[in-house]
Scaffold this motif. Structure first.
Motif, PDB file in Angstrom:
ATOM      1  N   GLU A  38       0.932  -1.106   0.202  1.00 25.28           N
ATOM      2  CA  GLU A  38       0.131   0.134  -0.130  1.00 25.28           C
ATOM      3  C   GLU A  38       0.889   1.444   0.518  1.00 25.28           C
ATOM      4  O   GLU A  38       0.771   2.537  -0.484  1.00 25.28           O
ATOM      5  CB  GLU A  38      -1.483   0.031   0.941  1.00 25.28           C
ATOM      6  CG  GLU A  38      -1.766   0.827   1.245  1.00 25.28           C
ATOM      7  CD  GLU A  38      -2.721   1.164   2.993  1.00 25.28           C
ATOM      8  OE1 GLU A  38      -4.022   1.882   2.623  1.00 25.28           O
ATOM      9  OE2 GLU A  38      -2.932   0.150   3.087  1.00 25.28           O
ATOM     10  N   TYR A  41       2.833   1.671  -3.191  1.00 28.99           N
ATOM     11  CA  TYR A  41       1.775   2.528  -4.698  1.00 28.99           C
ATOM     12  C   TYR A  41       1.051   4.407  -4.413  1.00 28.99           C
ATOM     13  O   TYR A  41       0.961   5.013  -5.101  1.00 28.99           O
ATOM     14  CB  TYR A  41       0.413   1.310  -4.513  1.00 28.99           C
ATOM     15  CG  TYR A  41      -0.780   1.950  -5.385  1.00 28.99           C
ATOM     16  CD1 TYR A  41      -0.743   2.135  -6.481  1.00 28.99           C
ATOM     17  CD2 TYR A  41      -1.598   3.403  -4.946  1.00 28.99           C
ATOM     18  CE1 TYR A  41      -1.096   2.742  -8.115  1.00 28.99           C
ATOM     19  CE2 TYR A  41      -2.658   3.942  -5.764  1.00 28.99           C
ATOM     20  CZ  TYR A  41      -2.119   3.793  -7.343  1.00 28.99           C
ATOM     21  OH  TYR A  41      -2.843   4.436  -7.740  1.00 28.99           O
ATOM     22  N   GLN A  42       1.139   4.705  -3.179  1.00 34.79           N
ATOM     23  CA  GLN A  42       0.867   5.498  -2.721  1.00 34.79           C
ATOM     24  C   GLN A  42       1.674   6.709  -2.991  1.00 34.79           C
ATOM     25  O   GLN A  42       1.514   7.151  -3.159  1.00 34.79           O
ATOM     26  CB  GLN A  42      -0.142   5.908  -1.077  1.00 34.79           C
ATOM     27  CG  GLN A  42      -1.530   5.423  -0.880  1.00 34.79           C
ATOM     28  CD  GLN A  42      -1.691   4.930   0.785  1.00 34.79           C
ATOM     29  OE1 GLN A  42      -0.991   5.101   1.611  1.00 34.79           O
ATOM     30  NE2 GLN A  42      -3.023   4.946   0.698  1.00 34.79           N
ATOM     31  N   HIS A  44       4.898   5.646  -4.246  1.00 40.45           N
ATOM     32  CA  HIS A  44       6.243   5.435  -4.608  1.00 40.45           C
ATOM     33  C   HIS A  44       5.308   4.798  -6.964  1.00 40.45           C
ATOM     34  O   HIS A  44       5.839   4.309  -7.200  1.00 40.45           O
ATOM     35  CB  HIS A  44       7.153   5.116  -4.574  1.00 40.45           C
ATOM     36  CG  HIS A  44       8.103   5.244  -3.577  1.00 40.45           C
ATOM     37  ND1 HIS A  44       8.850   6.125  -3.425  1.00 40.45           N
ATOM     38  CD2 HIS A  44       7.672   5.061  -2.016  1.00 40.45           C
ATOM     39  CE1 HIS A  44       9.240   6.460  -2.306  1.00 40.45           C
ATOM     40  NE2 HIS A  44       8.874   5.828  -1.465  1.00 40.45           N
ATOM     41  N   LYS A  45       4.170   5.174  -6.955  1.00 41.30           N
ATOM     42  CA  LYS A  45       3.536   4.886  -8.000  1.00 41.30           C
ATOM     43  C   LYS A  45       4.067   4.936  -8.932  1.00 41.30           C
ATOM     44  O   LYS A  45       3.870   4.134 -10.122  1.00 41.30           O
ATOM     45  CB  LYS A  45       2.241   5.931  -8.275  1.00 41.30           C
ATOM     46  CG  LYS A  45       1.225   6.085  -6.987  1.00 41.30           C
ATOM     47  CD  LYS A  45       0.287   7.155  -7.696  1.00 41.30           C
ATOM     48  CE  LYS A  45      -0.524   6.662  -6.346  1.00 41.30           C
ATOM     49  NZ  LYS A  45      -2.193   7.599  -6.094  1.00 41.30           N
ATOM     50  N   ASP A  46       5.235   5.694  -8.831  1.00 39.31           N
ATOM     51  CA  ASP A  46       6.109   6.459 -10.564  1.00 39.31           C
ATOM     52  C   ASP A  46       7.117   5.650 -10.687  1.00 39.31           C
ATOM     53  O   ASP A  46       8.249   5.364 -11.033  1.00 39.31           O
ATOM     54  CB  ASP A  46       5.944   7.564 -11.107  1.00 39.31           C
ATOM     55  CG  ASP A  46       6.771   8.012  -9.292  1.00 39.31           C
ATOM     56  OD1 ASP A  46       6.606   7.786  -8.751  1.00 39.31           O
ATOM     57  OD2 ASP A  46       7.207   9.686 -10.242  1.00 39.31           O
ATOM     58  N   ASP A  84       2.982   1.971 -18.248  1.00 36.66           N
ATOM     59  CA  ASP A  84       2.717   1.900 -16.362  1.00 36.66           C
ATOM     60  C   ASP A  84       2.607   0.365 -15.855  1.00 36.66           C
ATOM     61  O   ASP A  84       1.649  -0.261 -16.289  1.00 36.66           O
ATOM     62  CB  ASP A  84       1.217   2.991 -16.288  1.00 36.66           C
ATOM     63  CG  ASP A  84       1.067   2.689 -14.852  1.00 36.66           C
ATOM     64  OD1 ASP A  84       1.833   1.998 -14.085  1.00 36.66           O
ATOM     65  OD2 ASP A  84       0.203   3.261 -14.275  1.00 36.66           O
ATOM     66  N   TRP A  86       1.664  -0.527 -12.741  1.00 36.45           N
ATOM     67  CA  TRP A  86       0.705  -0.780 -12.246  1.00 36.45           C
ATOM     68  C   TRP A  86      -0.714  -1.708 -13.418  1.00 36.45           C
ATOM     69  O   TRP A  86      -0.810  -1.924 -12.588  1.00 36.45           O
ATOM     70  CB  TRP A  86      -0.011   0.694 -11.214  1.00 36.45           C
ATOM     71  CG  TRP A  86       1.048   0.601 -10.182  1.00 36.45           C
ATOM     72  CD1 TRP A  86       2.274   1.516 -10.192  1.00 36.45           C
ATOM     73  CD2 TRP A  86       1.399  -0.339  -9.508  1.00 36.45           C
ATOM     74  NE1 TRP A  86       2.594   1.559  -8.806  1.00 36.45           N
ATOM     75  CE2 TRP A  86       2.633   0.457  -8.884  1.00 36.45           C
ATOM     76  CE3 TRP A  86       1.096  -0.958  -8.489  1.00 36.45           C
ATOM     77  CZ2 TRP A  86       3.474   0.073  -7.154  1.00 36.45           C
ATOM     78  CZ3 TRP A  86       0.953  -1.660  -7.417  1.00 36.45           C
ATOM     79  CH2 TRP A  86       2.654  -1.090  -7.245  1.00 36.45           C
ATOM     80  N   THR A  87      -0.979  -0.896 -14.513  1.00 35.52           N
ATOM     81  CA  THR A  87      -1.910  -0.647 -15.060  1.00 35.52           C
ATOM     82  C   THR A  87      -1.655  -1.798 -16.722  1.00 35.52           C
ATOM     83  O   THR A  87      -2.612  -2.637 -17.011  1.00 35.52           O
ATOM     84  CB  THR A  87      -2.254   0.392 -16.179  1.00 35.52           C
ATOM     85  OG1 THR A  87      -1.188   0.989 -16.301  1.00 35.52           O
ATOM     86  CG2 THR A  87      -2.709   1.572 -14.768  1.00 35.52           C
ATOM     87  N   GLU A  93      -6.173   4.915 -15.658  1.00 35.07           N
ATOM     88  CA  GLU A  93      -6.321   4.955 -14.879  1.00 35.07           C
ATOM     89  C   GLU A  93      -6.850   4.343 -13.551  1.00 35.07           C
ATOM     90  O   GLU A  93      -7.523   3.502 -14.145  1.00 35.07           O
ATOM     91  CB  GLU A  93      -7.054   6.613 -14.458  1.00 35.07           C
ATOM     92  CG  GLU A  93      -6.132   8.024 -15.234  1.00 35.07           C
ATOM     93  CD  GLU A  93      -7.262   8.941 -14.524  1.00 35.07           C
ATOM     94  OE1 GLU A  93      -8.061   8.841 -14.116  1.00 35.07           O
ATOM     95  OE2 GLU A  93      -6.848  10.203 -15.759  1.00 35.07           O
ATOM     96  N   TYR A 116      -8.028  -2.869  -7.785  1.00 36.50           N
ATOM     97  CA  TYR A 116      -8.241  -1.791  -8.772  1.00 36.50           C
ATOM     98  C   TYR A 116      -9.763  -2.072  -9.752  1.00 36.50           C
ATOM     99  O   TYR A 116      -9.136  -3.042 -10.372  1.00 36.50           O
ATOM    100  CB  TYR A 116      -7.224  -0.728  -8.933  1.00 36.50           C
ATOM    101  CG  TYR A 116      -6.306  -1.479  -9.606  1.00 36.50           C
ATOM    102  CD1 TYR A 116      -6.918  -1.072 -11.302  1.00 36.50           C
ATOM    103  CD2 TYR A 116      -5.057  -2.337  -9.952  1.00 36.50           C
ATOM    104  CE1 TYR A 116      -5.594  -0.953 -12.357  1.00 36.50           C
ATOM    105  CE2 TYR A 116      -4.450  -2.476 -11.017  1.00 36.50           C
ATOM    106  CZ  TYR A 116      -4.222  -1.620 -12.069  1.00 36.50           C
ATOM    107  OH  TYR A 116      -4.152  -2.686 -13.001  1.00 36.50           O
TER     108      TYR A 116
END
Length: 170
Positions: A38, A41-42, A44-46, A84, A86-87, A93, A116
């Motif tokens: 968590e 992600y919050q 260091h998303k990039d 990305d 994450w995606t 998004e 998500y």
């Protein structure tokens, strides 16, 4: 009578003992695998595109080395990671709700899934998940990120390592 040199030495010894007792806190994403993911992600998303120095101590050595290599690519060039993580996409998004669930784990390794809603635009939305692999060297210590795997199953670590093997050092 004590000389200035001895006073200085005693002072340094006392200060080092004080700092050893207090301890210097190492960077930490979290003591639990869920909290570490968590916080990754919050905060260091990039991570795949940012300067890896901002994440020193939060990554395993191998993942850190891979991200350092990726970061050395010249500005504007496409290197190993062109999406990305994450995606798994270049557009779109992550939308709420975001949920973190432990998939597997023991004292030294854990796998956490982040679920998500992926929104490409206002009407095109679908549930997705990314996976984070974590490790820690000493039981009870902070978790460190070992890899992030996109919803398509693409490992950031392996993608960078394969790119490096194919195209060499930068």
């Amino acid at each position: 009578r004590i000389s200035r040199g001895r006073v200085r030495t005693l002072l340094l010894v006392m200060l080092s003992l004080v700092f050893a007792q207090v301890g210097v806190a190492e960077p930490c994403l979290g003591k639990t695998a869920l909290k570490a993911t968590e916080n990754l992600y919050q905060g260091h998303k990039d991570f795949a595109f940012a300067d890896p120095a901002t994440m020193r101590g939060l990554l395993t050595r191998r993942f850190d080395a891979a991200l350092v290599y990726e970061h050395r690519c010249e500005s504007g060039d496409v290197c190993a990671i062109d999406f990305d993580p994450w995606t798994g996409a270049q557009d779109g998004e992550i939308r709420q709700p975001i949920q973190f669930a432990l998939v597997s784990g023991d004292d030294d390794h854990a796998v956490v899934r982040m679920r998500y809603t992926f929104a490409l635009d206002r009407t095109r939305r679908r549930p997705q998940s990314a996976t984070v692999k974590l490790e820690r060297g000493v039981s009870g210590s902070c978790w460190r990120v070992a890899d992030v795997i996109s919803p398509d199953g693409i490992s950031v670590l392996h993608t960078i390592e394969e790119f490096r093997a194919r195209y060499g050092r930068r």
